[in-house]
Enzyme design. Structure first.
Site, PDB file in Angstrom:
ATOM      1  N   CYS A 146       9.342  28.857 -19.162  1.00 49.15           N
ATOM      2  CA  CYS A 146       8.317  29.414 -20.037  1.00 49.15           C
ATOM      3  C   CYS A 146       8.832  30.631 -20.802  1.00 49.15           C
ATOM      4  CB  CYS A 146       7.061  29.719 -19.232  1.00 49.15           C
ATOM      5  SG  CYS A 146       5.561  29.781 -20.256  1.00 49.15           S
ATOM      6  N   LYS A 167      -3.242  27.919 -28.366  1.00 50.53           N
ATOM      7  CA  LYS A 167      -2.455  27.816 -27.147  1.00 50.53           C
ATOM      8  C   LYS A 167      -2.091  26.367 -26.858  1.00 50.53           C
ATOM      9  CE  LYS A 167      -2.476  29.383 -22.319  1.00 50.53           C
ATOM     10  NZ  LYS A 167      -3.229  30.112 -21.272  1.00 50.53           N
ATOM     11  N   HIS A 239       5.942  23.404 -17.456  1.00 56.17           N
ATOM     12  CA  HIS A 239       5.902  23.869 -16.067  1.00 56.17           C
ATOM     13  C   HIS A 239       5.941  22.690 -15.095  1.00 56.17           C
ATOM     14  CE1 HIS A 239       5.162  28.164 -16.738  1.00 56.17           C
ATOM     15  NE2 HIS A 239       4.443  27.798 -17.783  1.00 56.17           N
ATOM     16  N   GLU A 241       6.871  22.727 -12.175  1.00 54.80           N
ATOM     17  CA  GLU A 241       6.580  23.225 -10.821  1.00 54.80           C
ATOM     18  C   GLU A 241       5.090  23.375 -10.540  1.00 54.80           C
ATOM     19  OE1 GLU A 241       6.309  26.891 -13.324  1.00 54.80           O
ATOM     20  OE2 GLU A 241       7.523  25.069 -13.321  1.00 54.80           O
ATOM     21  N   ARG A 253      -9.211  31.741 -15.305  1.00 54.69           N
ATOM     22  CA  ARG A 253      -8.806  33.130 -15.514  1.00 54.69           C
ATOM     23  C   ARG A 253      -9.041  33.572 -16.958  1.00 54.69           C
ATOM     24  NH1 ARG A 253      -2.669  33.766 -16.346  1.00 54.69           N
ATOM     25  NH2 ARG A 253      -3.445  33.022 -18.375  1.00 54.69           N
TER      26      ARG A 253
END
Length: 385
Positions: A146, A167, A239, A241, A253
């Site tokens: 990232c 985003k 990502h 992971e 969040r």
């Protein structure tokens, strides 16, 4: 076979992930034949420190098969942290000075939420640049994730990131674009989570000698590589992971920040991630947030209802990619010490008991062996070189 965690205290939360709780292994100092030594340079915020450790630990454990991996934790002291975060890394992490004194087979460098307009203005930038310079001389391969991707290519080749209009957030289909050891036995098309406001672009990367391994029509470049002196630098804009609920937690969040007035942009719902029922619930909540923005609304966020039918469609390809990364380091390390081919090097590194490396080591045993490479699969895919 095993993942060993190089720590000073048995109080660390990863002990709870070991089936035989409290199991330990010992290794003689300096003996690196039996085990791959990998450093996790965790630059995530305090709230994500432990979850990032868990994600990397679990992915390496799933990928290791019969290989042994020893994971070491490092922190950048300049990363802003709360009192809790400073205490946490003091107890369980080593400083970058310790990293720069030695060498490792590989490192994984995580990103962080940007705090400055320019990456070079981030408080940890000088340390990050030192790590990248060290890694190209002192590792077999280095993984950047990232935001760390954008920092690595900027420092190494002057490639600037580009701000996205919205985003890039969701689980997106990726397509393999070339043959490479990291892509061996990975499906031609697979899906990976993304969560970022910026990107580096394929044309800029190609002009500087990077090889793009996976690309998405919706998310752009994902995985790309370049040999930087002695180390193969591997970059993931996505990502692999991430756990099943990570994207949902990030959306929750961001919604909380919007409702509290900390962010003026109401977050978009992650794409390609939710079933229709969950999507409709989040759409309804988002409309409610836009029509009556107030902090107390956050308590009504339907986290459990939207999470119950989530599925992790990226775990298998992520495991395969990381398996290939581990095998690449084994073969390269063996090739530097004796004239072995890749297959012989891998066989010579499997099934060997771990040794001690100077600190307590947590052991996690892989539940399943990684499946054997299928050479015919690559021949049938027909993707271009």
């Amino acid at each position: 076979m095993t993942v060993l965690i190089d720590i000073d205290s048995y109080e660390h939360h990863l002990f709870s992930r070991v089936s035989n709780r409290g199991a330990c292994a010992t290794a003689s100092p300096g003996n690196r034949v039996d085990c791959l030594d990998i450093g996790l340079i965790n630059n995530m915020s305090d709230a994500a420190l432990m979850s990032t450790e868990r994600q990397i630990f679990d992915l390496l454990d799933a990928a290791a098969g019969r290989l042994s991996v020893r994971l070491h934790f490092y922190t950048m002291e300049a990363t802003p942290r709360s009192e809790w975060g400073r205490d946490y890394v003091r107890r369980y992490y080593r400083g970058i000075d310790d990293l720069l004194k030695g060498s490792l087979d590989g490192v994984i460098v995580t990103g962080a939420e940007p705090r400055a307009a320019s990456l070079t203005e981030e408080p940890y930038w000088t340390t990050f640049a030192e790590i990248a310079d060290w890694a190209r001389e002192n590792t077999v391969s280095s993984v950047f994730s990232c935001l760390a991707v954008h920092g690595a290519v900027l420092h190494m080749d002057g490639i600037a990131r580009h701000k996205l209009p919205t985003k890039c957030f969701g689980v997106f289909a990726q397509t393999k674009t070339r043959h490479h050891p990291l892509m061996h036995d990975v499906p031609r098309t697979f899906r990976i989570p993304h969560a970022r406001w910026n990107e580096v672009q394929e044309e800029d990367l190609s002009n500087c000698g990077y090889s793009v391994l996976t690309w998405s029509a919706e998310a752009g470049v994902d995985c790309f590589v370049k040999q930087q002196k002695k180390s193969l630098f591997v970059h993931f804009q996505g990502h692999p992971e991430y756990e099943t609920r990570t994207l949902l937690g990030e959306y929750r969040r961001d919604m909380g920040r919007f409702l509290r007035g900390e962010n003026e942009v109401c977050p978009t719902i992650p794409r390609g991630y939710l079933d229709e029922e969950a999507k409709e619930m989040l759409i309804a909540f988002r409309q409610k947030a836009l029509s009556g923005r107030r902090p107390e609304l956050f308590a009504d966020f339907p986290a459990d209802q939207t999470a119950k039918d989530l599925s992790n469609v990226w775990h298998q390809p992520a495991k395969r990619i990381y398996r290939n990364w581990l095998l690449y380091m084994v073969s390269q390390r063996a090739g530097r010490t004796k004239p072995l081919g890749a297959r012989e090097a891998v066989l010579s590194a499997t099934g060997i008991p771990a040794r001690r490396h100077g600190r307590k080591l947590v052991v996690a045993r892989s539940a399943h062996l990684a499946r054997s490479p299928n050479l015919m699969t690559r021949k049938k895919l027909g993707y271009y070189e």
